[in-house]
Design an enzyme around this catalytic site. Structure first.
Site, PDB file in Angstrom:
ATOM      1  N   SER A  37     -37.085  -3.259  -2.934  1.00 54.47           N
ATOM      2  CA  SER A  37     -37.600  -2.323  -1.942  1.00 54.47           C
ATOM      3  C   SER A  37     -38.539  -1.307  -2.606  1.00 54.47           C
ATOM      4  CB  SER A  37     -36.437  -1.644  -1.210  1.00 54.47           C
ATOM      5  OG  SER A  37     -36.892  -0.960  -0.069  1.00 54.47           O
TER       6      SER A  37
ATOM      7  N   ASP B  68     -35.528  -8.657   7.912  1.00 53.79           N
ATOM      8  CA  ASP B  68     -35.588  -7.330   7.291  1.00 53.79           C
ATOM      9  C   ASP B  68     -36.217  -6.357   8.281  1.00 53.79           C
ATOM     10  OD1 ASP B  68     -36.160  -5.069   5.717  1.00 53.79           O
ATOM     11  OD2 ASP B  68     -36.551  -6.296   3.939  1.00 53.79           O
TER      12      ASP B  68
ATOM     13  N   HIS C 221     -32.583  -6.734   4.836  1.00 57.76           N
ATOM     14  CA  HIS C 221     -33.118  -5.926   3.744  1.00 57.76           C
ATOM     15  C   HIS C 221     -32.169  -5.845   2.557  1.00 57.76           C
ATOM     16  CE1 HIS C 221     -35.978  -3.138   2.062  1.00 57.76           C
ATOM     17  NE2 HIS C 221     -35.046  -2.236   1.867  1.00 57.76           N
TER      18      HIS C 221
END
Length: 250
Positions: free
Chosen positions: A101, A197, A227
């Site tokens: 991320s 996600d 995610h």
């Protein structure tokens, strides 16, 4: 649970870390926004690295986990400084960087800062430039006004308590953007992205793939993955991607 060691950075921040000695290249795990080094992916990958005799580093950015500071005071640039300080002081030789991320953005910033040391990269739901393209682009006029008058905006999260996004984070992020200028990644890169996600879109993954100049870059889209990307099959894909990059770095 083993207690972390601590590193004092040149900026005076105290960074908590776990360093496993072993063969190189050293795998460096870079976590996401408000994540810490005790997360499933970081710990799992550390165990995997140990089983291979591979050097491995995980750490908490300032304002995260057991490191000094508060999240609300931090910004992308601070965490980039933390990352550079950690790999400079703790890891020897070539690096294979695994960024999750926001950590994907940090991995790209690290590659820009010390390109000669990066032997390979794996990104997991990478979120480059998200302060501008995600937060700022979606802010209402009222939220933008709050940034000026209150100094921050509070945003809900699908995965944890609300994020406090400061004016400093937005303004600093604009000085760290990587998708608006030449991005050279002259090493193997593997990108993983879940189609379910809700924090980072597949469009972001495709934009990074198209933008980067890289001789060996692959994107894997995983149908149904979210995610977190931390269930059994997802962790196996991360292992395979890191192993692939390590093979290419030899």
């Amino acid at each position: 649970m083993t207690e972390p060691a601590f590193l004092e950075t040149p900026q005076g921040r105290r960074i908590a870390y776990h360093m496993t000695k072993g063969n190189g290249p050293c795998i460096v795990f870079l976590g996401g926004l408000k994540s810490d080094m005790q997360g499933t992916k970081a710990v799992h990958l550390e165990d995997w690295a140990k089983s291979r005799g591979q050097a491995f580093l995980r750490f908490d950015y300032s304002g995260h986990g057991e490191s000094s500071g508060t999240f609300e005071e931090g910004c992308i640039g601070d965490w980039a400084e933390d990352t550079l300080a950690a790999v400079t002081a703790l890891a020897e030789g070539p690096l294979v960087v695994v960024g999750s991320s926001m950590g994907g953005w940090q991995a790209l910033l690290l590659a820009r800062a010390i390109p000669a040391r990066i032997a390979g990269m794996v990104t997991i739901a990478a979120a480059p430039d998200f302060t501008e393209d995600g937060y700022w682009a979606s802010f209402t006029d009222a939220q933008k006004q709050d940034l000026e008058t209150v100094g921050h905006v509070e945003l809900p999260s699908d995965y944890m308590e609300p994020y406090i996004i400061s004016k400093r984070m937005i303004e600093d992020g604009r000085t760290r953007l990587v998708l608006r200028q030449h991005l050279s990644l002259p090493f193997p890169v593997r990108c993983l992205q879940g189609t379910d996600d809700t924090a980072v879109s597949t469009e972001t993954a495709l934009r990074l793939l198209e933008h980067a100049e890289c001789p060996d870059m692959r994107l894997t889209l995983v149908k149904g993955a979210d995610h977190r990307f931390s269930d059994g099959p997802s962790l196996a894909l991360i292992e395979a991607a890191v192993a692939d990059v390590l093979n290419g770095a030899d």
